[in-house]
Design an enzyme around this catalytic site. Sequence first.
Site: not given
Ligand code: GLP
Length: 247
Positions: A67, A135, A137, A142
């Site tokens: 993404d 959440n 995702h 989402e």
């Molecule tokens: C963002 C990214 C996800 C990632 C998530 C969790 O939303 N788009 O790919 O898994 O954050 O982030 P973190 O690893 O910092 O908890």
Amino acid sequence: MNVIVVNGYEEMSDRAFAIMKDIVVKNPAAVLGLATGSTPIGLYRRMVADHAAAGTSYRAVRTVNLDEYAGLAPDHEQSYAYFMRTNLFDGIDILPENTHIENGIAEDAAAECARYNELLETLRQDIQVLGIGSNGHIAFNEPGTPFDMTTHVVDLTESTIRDNARLFAREEDVPRRAFTMGPKNIMNAARILILANGANKARAVYGLVRGEVTPSLPASILQHHPDCTLICDRAAAALLSDEKGVS
Ligand code: GLP
């Protein structure tokens, strides 16, 4: 789903690295699906250190990222393109032209999504690395995203904007929209490696492993993937009270 519970972040990163290295050594032209966020940074550090120490080569490896924030150019310090360069690509011998991510500043968003979907048809991930949002995702899919969606532009939820605000100077700087692979592109990977650490991921991990398979918790679709491994620490695994199938 193969669930591996480890003691903490470093052990999670060690286990993830062992899997990634094995894939690249066995197939030097592997397609790696990569993720951003704080979760995979330890994995990427190990890949960089191992490249320097053991010479594991990525010259023929191709990568596809999940993404990218809409509106951020690849040289913007908060863009995921920049994140990937600074946390991984600059430290290994991968060719920049073999690394792929959505173009956050594409003028025609629909055409950019179509381009990325076509690319993913030719570059099927041998492995897709994932983190998980608090959440539930995955990538930026989402809650409520239909499981059959491919690459699209999403409006980020308030909880995701809040979670990601720590990486920006001010919460209002967090982009409100993003390009993301859809659940269908993620499920197309030959293998999935999902990582989770910390108590704030415990509810999402419960939904991922034990919850109903529902778009309300996007990661739950991974229960239907034939080769999915979750590596999580004890804090993230706290709600998986029944240890059956958990090693
Ligand atoms: C963002 C990214 C996800 C990632 C998530 C969790 O939303 N788009 O790919 O898994 O954050 O982030 P973190 O690893 O910092 O908890």
